[in-house]
Each structure stands twice: as structure tokens, then as C-alpha cells.
Enzyme design. Structure first.
Site, PDB file in Angstrom:
ATOM      1  CG  ASP A   3      19.376  38.381  41.086  1.00 56.29           C
ATOM      2  OD1 ASP A   3      18.145  38.381  40.881  1.00 56.29           O
ATOM      3  OD2 ASP A   3      19.947  39.231  41.797  1.00 56.29           O
ATOM      4  CG  ASN A  25      13.813  43.623  41.389  1.00 55.51           C
ATOM      5  OD1 ASN A  25      14.430  44.682  41.235  1.00 55.51           O
ATOM      6  ND2 ASN A  25      13.106  43.369  42.473  1.00 55.51           N
ATOM      7  NE  ARG A  34      17.084  47.385  43.433  1.00 55.25           N
ATOM      8  CZ  ARG A  34      17.614  46.161  43.541  1.00 55.25           C
ATOM      9  NH1 ARG A  34      17.077  45.138  42.888  1.00 55.25           N
ATOM     10  NH2 ARG A  34      18.661  45.971  44.303  1.00 55.25           N
ATOM     11  CB  SER A  59      24.114  50.833  45.636  1.00 54.42           C
ATOM     12  OG  SER A  59      24.476  49.514  45.266  1.00 54.42           O
ATOM     13  CB  SER A  60      28.949  48.713  47.918  1.00 52.94           C
ATOM     14  OG  SER A  60      28.241  47.494  47.837  1.00 52.94           O
ATOM     15  CG  ASP A 112      21.693  41.752  51.481  1.00 55.65           C
ATOM     16  OD1 ASP A 112      21.187  42.892  51.557  1.00 55.65           O
ATOM     17  OD2 ASP A 112      22.128  41.258  50.430  1.00 55.65           O
ATOM     18  CE  LYS A 172      21.011  46.707  49.685  1.00 60.42           C
ATOM     19  NZ  LYS A 172      21.877  45.695  50.179  1.00 60.42           N
ATOM     20  CD  GLU A 173      16.579  42.466  46.496  1.00 56.57           C
ATOM     21  OE1 GLU A 173      16.940  43.338  47.323  1.00 56.57           O
ATOM     22  OE2 GLU A 173      17.339  41.571  46.084  1.00 56.57           O
ATOM     23  CG  HIS A 220      15.635  37.327  47.852  1.00 59.60           C
ATOM     24  ND1 HIS A 220      16.926  36.902  47.885  1.00 59.60           N
ATOM     25  CD2 HIS A 220      15.707  38.673  47.729  1.00 59.60           C
ATOM     26  CE1 HIS A 220      17.733  37.944  47.768  1.00 59.60           C
ATOM     27  NE2 HIS A 220      17.012  39.023  47.668  1.00 59.60           N
ATOM     28  NE  ARG A 221      19.483  38.887  50.980  1.00 62.93           N
ATOM     29  CZ  ARG A 221      20.022  37.694  50.757  1.00 62.93           C
ATOM     30  NH1 ARG A 221      19.665  36.648  51.480  1.00 62.93           N
ATOM     31  NH2 ARG A 221      20.915  37.533  49.802  1.00 62.93           N
ATOM     32  CE  LYS A 248      16.224  40.018  43.175  1.00 66.20           C
ATOM     33  NZ  LYS A 248      17.548  40.544  43.342  1.00 66.20           N
TER      34      LYS A 248
END
Ligand code: DC
Length: 662
Positions: free
Chosen positions: A52, A95, A125, A172-173, A321, A348-349, A395-396, A423
Site C-alpha cells: 500500500d 488494491n 470496492r 467507509s470512513s 480490522d 474490505k479486501e 493480509h488479515r 500489504k
């Protein structure tokens, strides 16, 4: 480290030690953009190096910012609020939502001739609410594909700033963050008001934005319910230098680790009680589940408290997250846990609610899901299944499922596409393996033994790369020993066996990629000659030398696994290895390969002498009294005379797979 399609985590037992986390993604990309919008140079310390941030840095370079990267410190020379554009600029955002949204807003306000696109998932997204807000403001933004989604084209705006700018806060904030960072560029002559429509989700991310804006000279006022005012006369000022905190979301995996494993606990450096990141409140959730937490301004220490963990029920809108980590911790709880108000997971992703439910079920868990909630039932000790976790380029998902490897059933967990952690945390698994512990015999070993020039080294190192495992070239240890012995003036014979063995026990060896160091000397070339091979064969016939190198060889058996090549890996050093391969090829074929190798290095050689040398070396290696070269009883024989390297690798990977429970 990996070029692998999957990474198998062996069952892990405990964890202890200190982890230094990479910088926060949210802070890193905000700081980069803010520094770019200022006049003058900002030195950014501890920047996260990830996909990112690389996307953002590349975009800033394309815009004409000065960007100088030195390890984790980056100097940004800003645009001073103007873009001097010669030609249209096409930005590729991968992404990276944290780059896409704020850049879109800043570019739309600055104006120019830009396109922004990304990977397929980025084009799924939503960005419509941000674009709607920007259009109301007079920005020129078009969709190049599907309405409401990237890719976008941006032109020159005709700004109308008097009326309040309205933006939805419930998708989304990042939309609000994007406007908060873009609008100070045009607040010279009047206050600019942003009104949030609908409930503002992920408010803590807005707090990070406001906090950082203040560091860059912009004092945003919150006015009443859901409105923010950027005061007239605002203008970006560089703070000169700024430190990026460690990522609090990344900390969640190690906080979870400390909470579920026995051991002295985990110390996390770089983030703590003084953090401006909302995800630091994950600490409270972990405490509620039973973790014992000590903390200072920029460190945390976590250890196991209540066990099994207490089930948790709550609204996790404030830590969307990090809350994914709770979903995996819930497997170790004393009852079902429920995560509510997490609708943002769906955009999200990947659709994270669906992803978590699907993957937790693969481990054996009972999981229920709703539009904005997830209920996870704990797993009894005998309920765990060895599972292959799909990671959805998220990634998460990859990181939080690593906590499943501590299961009491001691089943391994396979993580697909482990590199997706890049990421936000490129070295995540290395950091995990540095603190995780397990019994040495739980660490898988793949042995490749065989005669000289059979292609062991190539096969073994490629297998190691595929599996993400460590690699032991045991022949190199004998080569280094012979080299060091000759340097010390010792003859390579029985009479000097004990002296050489003493030396072998104390070698200061370091492997660094293809390089081999002995103390401060690079001996990579010196130990690869034909003569060095003969010398190695001579010292390797000495029993005390072999004994002296055993511990060193065992020390290569580290998480997540080892591929070891040599002569006695399967017979003597790792007799319990998961898979043993005995690699052969005809002497003629091996001589041919060695010949080509030498000629390509510009070393002259003749086939006949090489063939004779190989046969002499085979004879000595197979006939010596100690650890003679021979296949282990349970070895799989592989004659690769007629095989390409690729097909040998694939064949052995198939054998390996047949030994796995997945
Ligand atoms: O694999 P190589 O050619 O680098 O090995 C050099 C010599 O070291 C080989 O002729 C025999 C010896 N060796 C050994 O005895 N045991 C091992 N595990 C590896 C190598």
C-alpha cells in the site's frame, strides 16, 4: 522468504519474546499524502514498507514530489498545493484503499488530467459516495467502468465551497478522511463544512486523520452532530519530521498470541497506551477475554491470564480490522462469542464476514453469520481439523488464522498465498516464528541425500523456496571445515581428526543468500571448487569431525520447517524426517552436468577426468566407516537422469503432499 503457494504452520506450543512491528498502514499513507500536499520537505521515520505504501509513493513520484527512500526513513518534498502537469497521468492503485480514496479526493480538488485504476478487487470496492460528494463540490470525476466503482477519470474542477459538503459515513470512513485531507487545499477564503450523512462508522480512523491534520497545521473543528469545519485560511505546514507509530492492527495478532499461549509473554515495541490508533482498543477486548496486559506509552506486554479464554460479545464497529483476530481467538473460548456491528467487513479486501465464517468452519468450528455479525463457537480439543485456509488476497485473513496453529489437537494449519501479508506486514511470519516455539520434532524436515553432482543442491533449494522452509546445505559445512583446517595448517588426515573436529565445533559460519561467510571472509567461491569438494570428502570421513558438526546441523531445524541436503541427512542427522529422498543419476549424466557447470564458469575440464573423479568420490563416500552414503531404509529413490529440475521438484512436492493431513 517464500515463493510459495502455501505455508504450512506446524502445531505451535508456546510463544515468548519481543516483536518490533512495522509502521501503521493508516498513519503511513496519510502522512505520505499530507507531506506531499505541503510545501517543503518532511522526513518520515519508521514508515511502513508495504504494497500500500509503495503504491502511494509511486503515485507521489508521478505527481512530481521529491521522494527519497532510505530504509524506513523517507524524505518527501511536497507540491505546495499545486500540480504542475505536462501530460495525462495514469495511476495504478493496486488494491490499496488507503491510497485510492484520499488520492482521488486530493486530485479531484487540485484538478488535472488523471486516471486511477487498480486490481480487479479494487474495481469492486465502492467509491460512489466519495465521488458524489466530490461532484457536489464541483469536481470533475467520471467512472471509466461500472458506476460507483473505480477506475476513475479526473479533470479540472469548478469548485463551489459555500454550501456544506455532504458525505455518507456508513460505508467507509475513508471517504470522510479523503475529504478532510483534500479540502484544506482550498480553504483559503472561507470555512468549509463537511456534513456526515448516516452513522459514522470506524470513527477512530477519523480521529487518526484529525490528529495528523493537526500535526500538519490544520485545526479541524467538530461542530455538533456529525459536522466538521475546516477553518478559513487553513494551509498545510510540514512538521519537519514525523514518526509513524507501529501498526495497532498488526499488534492484534501478537496480543492474541500472548493471550492464548503459555510462556513468559510477548512484548510489543512501537505502540502502546499513547497510540492515536483506534485499534489499540483491541487491548481492552483481549483483556475482556482473559489476557493480562501491561503497557507503557509505546509498548505492550501480554501474557495468558484466564484460560480457556472468556467468550466475548460486543459491538466491534470501533475496531473492525483488529476484531478479525477475536474471531480466531474465539475458538479458544469457554462459550460462543459474538461480534456485532461489523458490516464494514463486507466491503474490505474481501467480504470478510463470509471469508471468516468459511475458513473457521474448515477448522471444524460452528459459525453463524448475519449481514453485520458473526457468531463463533469454540472448538473442543478433539474437534480441530487440519485445514487449508484460503486467504482471498487479504493480509488479515492470513495473519489472524496463524493463531489457529496453537490448537490443542496439535494439527497443522496451511495458509494459502502467505505472501499476501505484504500489504501491511511483509515479515509477519518471520516475526511469528521468531517468538513461537514448538518441540523440535514437530518441525517438519525433508531430506535430500545422494551422491555428488546428482542435483541435490538445486532440487533441495527449490523445494525449500516452494515450501517457505529453511535450507541446509550440509556439504557446505564439510567444505568450510576443510577450508578452515587447511588455513590453520592442519593436514586432512586421521592424525589431525581431533584438531579438525575442535575447529569444526567453533566455526563462525554465516549463510546469507548465496553467500557463505567464515568470520569476515567471503568464502563462497573458495569452497565451490572441485578441489574443495575432494577436501570436504576427506574431512567428512573423519568420525570426530562428523560428530562435531551434528549440533550445528540440528540447529537448522527451525520453524516453519527444513529442507536438508547431503549424504546422511535421512540416515543419521534427521532419522525421523517426514520425507527422505535419495537422489541419483548415472555417473555419465552427473559428469555431464558438472562439466557444463564448470565450463559455464570458465573453468576448463574434461569429461573423462570428471567421471573418474566422481567415481572416486562416490567410492570414498559410500565405503567410509562412518555415515556412509546410502539410501535410508524408508527413502524414496529418485533417478533424475532423464528428468528436468522442474519435474523432479514437482514429483517430490507430490510425495511431500501425500504425507500431509490436508
Ligand atoms: O554435497 P557436496 O559435494 O558439497 O559435499 C562435499 C563432500 O562432503 C562430499 O563429498 C561428502 C561430504 N558430505 C558428507 O559426508 N555428508 C554430508 N551430509 C554432506 C557432505
Amino acid at each position: 522468504m517464500f515463493s510459495t503457494a502455501f505455508l504450512d504452520l506446524p502445531p505451535l506450543q508456546s510463544a515468548a519474546g519481543t516483536v518490533a512491528l512495522p509502521g501503521s498502514k493508516s498513519i503511513s499513507n496519510r502522512v505520505l499524502l499530507l507531506s506531499a500536499l505541503c510545501e517543503g520537505t518532511t522526513v518520515v521515520h519508521d514508515l511502513l514498507d508495504s504494497d500500500d505504501t509503495r503504491v502511494m509513493l509511486q503515485a507521489l513520484r508521478q505527481l512530481g514530489c521529491g521522494v527519497e527512500v532510505q530504509a524506513n526513513t523517507v524524505q518527501i518534498t511536497g507540491l505546495g498545493g499545486r500540480v504542475q502537469q505536462q501530460a495525462p497521468i495514469a495511476f495504478f492503485m493496486g488494491n490499496a484503499g488507503t491510497a485510492m480514496r484520499p488520492l482521488t479526493a486530493a486530485l479531484a480538488v487540485l484538478g488535472g488530467d488523471f486516471t486511477l485504476s487498480g486490481v480487479a478487487r479494487m474495481h469492486e470496492r465502492p467509491i460512489g459516495d466519495l465521488v458524489d460528494a466530490l461532484r457536489l463540490l464541483g469536481c470533475d470525476v467520471d467512472y471509466l467502468g461500472q458506476e460507483g466503482y473505480p477506475p476513475l477519470r479526473i479533470g479540472k474542477p469548478t469548485l463551489q465551497l459555500q454550501a456544506p459538503i455532504r458525505v455518507r459515513g456508513d460505508v467507509s470512513s475513508q471517504f470522510l478522511t479523503a475529504l478532510l485531507m483534500a479540502l484544506p487545499l482550498v480553504a483559503k477564503d472561507q470555512d468549509i463544512t463537511i456534513e456526515v450523512v448516516g452513522e459514522l462508522i470506524s470513527k477512530p480512523y477519523i480521529d487518526i486523520t484529525l490528529n495528523l491534520l493537526a500535526r500538519y497545521g490544520i485545526a479541524v473543528r467538530s461542530s455538533g452532530a456529525g459536522a466538521f469545519v475546516i477553518p478559513k485560511g487553513s494551509h498545510y505546514r510540514s512538521p519537519g519530521s514525523i514518526h509513524v507509530e507501529a501498526d495497532a492492527s498488526s499488534a492484534s495478532y501478537f496480543i492474541g498470541l500472548g493471550a492464548i499461549t503459555l510462556g513468559a509473554g510477548i512484548r510489543i515495541e512501537g505502540v502502546g497506551a499513547a497510540s492515536i490508533q483506534g485499534d489499540i482498543r483491541f487491548v481492552e477486548a483481549a483483556q475482556a477475554m482473559g489476557a493480562v496486559v501491561d503497557q507503557g506509552p509505546n509498548w505492550l506486554h501480554i501474557s495468558r491470564g484466564h484460560w480457556p479464554l472468556r467468550a466475548i460479545h460486543g459491538d466491534f464497529n470501533h475496531i473492525p480490522d483488529a476484531a478479525m483476530t477475536l474471531a480466531v481467538m474465539a475458538l479458544y473460548a469457554d462459550g460462543p462469542s459474538e461480534l456485532r456491528n461489523i458490516a464494514s467487513w463486507r466491503v474490505k479486501e474481501t467480504d470478510r464476514i463470509a471469508a471468516m465464517a468459511t475458513e473457521l468452519r474448515k477448522l471444524g468450528a460452528e459459525v453463524e453469520e448475519g449481514p453485520d455479525w458473526l457468531r463463533v463457537h469454540p472448538l473442543p480439543a478433539d474437534g480441530w481439523k487440519a485445514a487449508t485456509i484460503h486467504t482471498y488476497d487479504d493480509h488479515r485473513v492470513a495473519m489472524c488464522f496463524s493463531l489457529a496453529a496453537f490448537n490443542p489437537a496439535r494439527v497443522p494449519v496451511r495458509i494459502e498465498d502467505p505472501k499476501c501479508v505484504a500489504k501491511t506486514f511483509p515479515d509477519y511470519f518471520e516475526a511469528l516464528f521468531a517468538v513461537a516455539q514448538t518441540a523440535p520434532d514437530a518441525i517438519p524436515v525433508l531430506c535430500v541425500d545422494g551422491p555428488t553432482a546428482s542435483g541435490k543442491g538445486t532440487l533441495a533449494s527449490q523445494l525449500a523456496a516452494h515450501l517457505g522452509y529453511h535450507f541446509l546445505d550440509s556439504g557446505a559445512l564439510y567444505r568450510i571445515t576443510a577450508y578452515a583446517a587447511l588455513q590453520a595448517g592442519l593436514k586432512l588426515d586421521e592424525a589431525h581428526a581431533d584438531a579438525i573436529a575442535t575447529l569444526a565445533g567453533r566455526l563462525a559460519i554465516r549463510f546469507d543468500g548465496d553467500k557463505v561467510w567464515l568470520g569476515s571472509e567471503d568464502i563462497s567461491e573458495a569452497i565451490r571448487t572441485e578441489q574443495a569438494g575432494m577436501n570436504a570428502s576427506a574431512v567428512s570421513a573423519l568420525a570426530p569431525v562428523r560428530a562435531a558438526l551434528v549440533d550445528l546441523q540440528h540447529s537448522f531445524r527451525k520453524l516453519p520447517g527444513l529442507v536438508a541436503d547431503g549424504r546422511d541427512m535421512g540416515t543419521v542427522i534427521f532419522p525421523q524426517a517426514t520425507l527422505k529422498v535419495f537422489l541419483t543419476a548415472s555417473a555419465a549424466c552427473r559428469a555431464q552436468r558438472r562439466y557444463k557447470q564448470l565450463i559455464s564458469k570458465g573453468i576448463s575440464a574434461t569429461l573423462d577426468t570428471l567421471c573418474a573423479d566422481l567415481e572416486a568420490r562416490d567410492a570414498r563416500d559410500t565405503q567410509r566407516a562412518v555415515a556412509p552414503l546410502k539410501p535410508a531404509q524408508d527413502a524414496q529413490l529418485l533417478d533424475n537422469s532423464e528428468l528436468t529440475v522442474e519435474s523432479s521438484v514437482n514429483l517430490v512436492l507430490d510425495w511431500w503432499q501425500s504425507k500431509q493431513p490436508f
